[in-house]
Design a protein around this motif. Sequence first.
Motif, PDB file in Angstrom:
ATOM      1  N   VAL A  98       0.849  -1.195   0.000  1.00  0.00           N
ATOM      2  CA  VAL A  98       0.000   0.000   0.000  1.00  0.00           C
ATOM      3  C   VAL A  98       0.881   1.241   0.000  1.00  0.00           C
ATOM      4  O   VAL A  98       1.681   1.444   0.924  1.00  0.00           O
ATOM      5  CB  VAL A  98      -0.939   0.021   1.232  1.00  0.00           C
ATOM      6  CG1 VAL A  98      -1.773   1.289   1.253  1.00  0.00           C
ATOM      7  CG2 VAL A  98      -1.831  -1.208   1.259  1.00  0.00           C
ATOM      8  N   ARG A  99       0.729   2.061  -1.027  1.00  0.00           N
ATOM      9  CA  ARG A  99       1.360   3.371  -1.068  1.00  0.00           C
ATOM     10  C   ARG A  99       0.308   4.472  -1.157  1.00  0.00           C
ATOM     11  O   ARG A  99       0.615   5.631  -1.051  1.00  0.00           O
ATOM     12  CB  ARG A  99       2.311   3.462  -2.258  1.00  0.00           C
ATOM     13  CG  ARG A  99       3.505   2.538  -2.086  1.00  0.00           C
ATOM     14  CD  ARG A  99       4.488   2.681  -3.195  1.00  0.00           C
ATOM     15  NE  ARG A  99       3.842   2.347  -4.465  1.00  0.00           N
ATOM     16  CZ  ARG A  99       4.326   2.639  -5.652  1.00  0.00           C
ATOM     17  NH1 ARG A  99       5.463   3.281  -5.751  1.00  0.00           N
ATOM     18  NH2 ARG A  99       3.691   2.283  -6.734  1.00  0.00           N
ATOM     19  N   GLY A 100      -0.940   4.064  -1.318  1.00  0.00           N
ATOM     20  CA  GLY A 100      -2.050   4.999  -1.387  1.00  0.00           C
ATOM     21  C   GLY A 100      -2.894   4.917  -0.131  1.00  0.00           C
ATOM     22  O   GLY A 100      -2.377   4.917   0.974  1.00  0.00           O
ATOM     23  N   GLN A 101      -4.216   4.815  -0.337  1.00  0.00           N
ATOM     24  CA  GLN A 101      -5.121   4.808   0.806  1.00  0.00           C
ATOM     25  C   GLN A 101      -6.085   3.633   0.724  1.00  0.00           C
ATOM     26  O   GLN A 101      -6.732   3.418  -0.300  1.00  0.00           O
ATOM     27  CB  GLN A 101      -5.906   6.113   0.849  1.00  0.00           C
ATOM     28  CG  GLN A 101      -6.795   6.221   2.049  1.00  0.00           C
ATOM     29  CD  GLN A 101      -7.492   7.573   2.118  1.00  0.00           C
ATOM     30  OE1 GLN A 101      -7.368   8.387   1.220  1.00  0.00           O
ATOM     31  NE2 GLN A 101      -8.229   7.784   3.175  1.00  0.00           N
ATOM     32  N   VAL A 102      -6.182   2.888   1.830  1.00  0.00           N
ATOM     33  CA  VAL A 102      -7.170   1.827   1.988  1.00  0.00           C
ATOM     34  C   VAL A 102      -8.089   2.286   3.110  1.00  0.00           C
ATOM     35  O   VAL A 102      -7.659   2.445   4.250  1.00  0.00           O
ATOM     36  CB  VAL A 102      -6.510   0.474   2.332  1.00  0.00           C
ATOM     37  CG1 VAL A 102      -7.563  -0.596   2.555  1.00  0.00           C
ATOM     38  CG2 VAL A 102      -5.556   0.052   1.235  1.00  0.00           C
ATOM     39  N   SER A 103      -9.361   2.512   2.792  1.00  0.00           N
ATOM     40  CA  SER A 103     -10.272   3.043   3.800  1.00  0.00           C
ATOM     41  C   SER A 103     -10.758   1.968   4.772  1.00  0.00           C
ATOM     42  O   SER A 103     -11.204   2.291   5.867  1.00  0.00           O
ATOM     43  CB  SER A 103     -11.472   3.720   3.135  1.00  0.00           C
ATOM     44  OG  SER A 103     -12.175   2.791   2.336  1.00  0.00           O
ATOM     45  N   GLY A 104     -10.660   0.699   4.405  1.00  0.00           N
ATOM     46  CA  GLY A 104     -11.118  -0.395   5.257  1.00  0.00           C
ATOM     47  C   GLY A 104      -9.960  -1.194   5.814  1.00  0.00           C
ATOM     48  O   GLY A 104      -8.927  -0.661   6.202  1.00  0.00           O
ATOM     49  N   ASP A 105     -10.133  -2.533   5.825  1.00  0.00           N
ATOM     50  CA  ASP A 105      -9.157  -3.452   6.401  1.00  0.00           C
ATOM     51  C   ASP A 105      -8.229  -4.018   5.341  1.00  0.00           C
ATOM     52  O   ASP A 105      -8.589  -4.150   4.179  1.00  0.00           O
ATOM     53  CB  ASP A 105      -9.868  -4.613   7.099  1.00  0.00           C
ATOM     54  CG  ASP A 105     -10.744  -4.142   8.255  1.00  0.00           C
ATOM     55  OD1 ASP A 105     -10.411  -3.106   8.858  1.00  0.00           O
ATOM     56  OD2 ASP A 105     -11.742  -4.819   8.546  1.00  0.00           O
ATOM     57  N   VAL A 106      -7.030  -4.399   5.783  1.00  0.00           N
ATOM     58  CA  VAL A 106      -6.043  -5.073   4.938  1.00  0.00           C
ATOM     59  C   VAL A 106      -5.771  -6.425   5.582  1.00  0.00           C
ATOM     60  O   VAL A 106      -5.344  -6.495   6.733  1.00  0.00           O
ATOM     61  CB  VAL A 106      -4.750  -4.250   4.826  1.00  0.00           C
ATOM     62  CG1 VAL A 106      -3.690  -5.015   4.062  1.00  0.00           C
ATOM     63  CG2 VAL A 106      -5.021  -2.908   4.161  1.00  0.00           C
ATOM     64  N   THR A 107      -6.040  -7.527   4.833  1.00  0.00           N
ATOM     65  CA  THR A 107      -5.887  -8.875   5.373  1.00  0.00           C
ATOM     66  C   THR A 107      -5.120  -9.728   4.377  1.00  0.00           C
ATOM     67  O   THR A 107      -5.479  -9.781   3.203  1.00  0.00           O
ATOM     68  CB  THR A 107      -7.261  -9.511   5.642  1.00  0.00           C
ATOM     69  OG1 THR A 107      -8.033  -8.632   6.452  1.00  0.00           O
ATOM     70  CG2 THR A 107      -7.109 -10.839   6.344  1.00  0.00           C
ATOM     71  N   ALA A 108      -4.082 -10.419   4.868  1.00  0.00           N
ATOM     72  CA  ALA A 108      -3.292 -11.307   4.015  1.00  0.00           C
ATOM     73  C   ALA A 108      -3.178 -12.671   4.689  1.00  0.00           C
ATOM     74  O   ALA A 108      -2.805 -12.768   5.854  1.00  0.00           O
ATOM     75  CB  ALA A 108      -1.904 -10.733   3.766  1.00  0.00           C
ATOM     76  N   GLY A 160       1.533   5.727   2.943  1.00  0.00           N
ATOM     77  CA  GLY A 160       0.351   4.881   2.792  1.00  0.00           C
ATOM     78  C   GLY A 160      -0.524   4.956   4.026  1.00  0.00           C
ATOM     79  O   GLY A 160      -0.027   5.112   5.144  1.00  0.00           O
ATOM     80  N   GLN A 161      -1.839   4.845   3.823  1.00  0.00           N
ATOM     81  CA  GLN A 161      -2.782   4.956   4.922  1.00  0.00           C
ATOM     82  C   GLN A 161      -3.759   3.791   4.890  1.00  0.00           C
ATOM     83  O   GLN A 161      -4.236   3.414   3.827  1.00  0.00           O
ATOM     84  CB  GLN A 161      -3.572   6.261   4.836  1.00  0.00           C
ATOM     85  CG  GLN A 161      -2.728   7.487   4.977  1.00  0.00           C
ATOM     86  CD  GLN A 161      -3.578   8.747   4.898  1.00  0.00           C
ATOM     87  OE1 GLN A 161      -4.790   8.692   4.774  1.00  0.00           O
ATOM     88  NE2 GLN A 161      -2.923   9.891   4.978  1.00  0.00           N
ATOM     89  N   VAL A 162      -4.056   3.270   6.081  1.00  0.00           N
ATOM     90  CA  VAL A 162      -5.056   2.214   6.242  1.00  0.00           C
ATOM     91  C   VAL A 162      -6.046   2.699   7.283  1.00  0.00           C
ATOM     92  O   VAL A 162      -5.668   2.981   8.421  1.00  0.00           O
ATOM     93  CB  VAL A 162      -4.413   0.869   6.662  1.00  0.00           C
ATOM     94  CG1 VAL A 162      -5.471  -0.176   6.908  1.00  0.00           C
ATOM     95  CG2 VAL A 162      -3.427   0.409   5.609  1.00  0.00           C
ATOM     96  N   GLY A 163      -7.324   2.780   6.903  1.00  0.00           N
ATOM     97  CA  GLY A 163      -8.342   3.276   7.807  1.00  0.00           C
ATOM     98  C   GLY A 163      -8.844   2.235   8.791  1.00  0.00           C
ATOM     99  O   GLY A 163      -9.444   2.571   9.805  1.00  0.00           O
ATOM    100  N   GLY A 164      -8.618   0.961   8.521  1.00  0.00           N
ATOM    101  CA  GLY A 164      -9.096  -0.115   9.380  1.00  0.00           C
ATOM    102  C   GLY A 164      -7.956  -0.864  10.028  1.00  0.00           C
ATOM    103  O   GLY A 164      -6.939  -0.293  10.411  1.00  0.00           O
ATOM    104  N   ASP A 165      -8.125  -2.192  10.126  1.00  0.00           N
ATOM    105  CA  ASP A 165      -7.137  -3.074  10.745  1.00  0.00           C
ATOM    106  C   ASP A 165      -6.224  -3.676   9.691  1.00  0.00           C
ATOM    107  O   ASP A 165      -6.600  -3.829   8.532  1.00  0.00           O
ATOM    108  CB  ASP A 165      -7.829  -4.225  11.482  1.00  0.00           C
ATOM    109  CG  ASP A 165      -8.732  -3.741  12.604  1.00  0.00           C
ATOM    110  OD1 ASP A 165      -8.378  -2.750  13.259  1.00  0.00           O
ATOM    111  OD2 ASP A 165      -9.784  -4.368  12.817  1.00  0.00           O
TER     112      ASP A 165
END
Length: 162
Positions: free
Chosen positions: A54-64, A75-80
């Motif tokens: 992520v180098r941009g914006q994720v307004s929700g969750d990031v799961t791998a 980079g920004q993550v709005g969730g978990d």
Amino acid sequence: MYRLRRLGLPCLMFCIALSTAAFGRDRTQVGSNINVGPNEQVGDATCFGCSIRVRGQVSGDVTAFGGSVVIEDQGQVGGDITTFGGGVRLDKEANVRRDVTVFGGRIQRDPAASVGGDVTNMGGPGWMVVIFMAPIIFLGLFVLLIVWVIRKLLRPASPVTA
């Protein structure tokens, strides 16, 4: 008529996939890495057997699952952020508004990176064994219980001698 019904489900799945891709909100991949560019904004990012950058914006969750997560270049993550069997790297100026959780991996965090919630790391291969083996052991014990009950019910009653 039967052939039309057989084509209905694949067509419906194709239309759903096309509609979510057209709006560009969420990204889900299996075996192919997800890259969110500097000027991109997505909802949730979920990856099975791959990594997320992520180098941009994720307004929700990031799961791998089986991959790592890298947040870099403001980079920004709005969730978990959650990873199973992978690590998390937070470069400077990375911003996570909620929790960061890692199962079976490592967290590399720059001091300038900000996390708004809790940071939990259950690193090492021991946790992976617990996470994946506990349900299998529970299922095995449940099957043994069912077999024991069935055998007990099917066993002929022995006569009582006086």
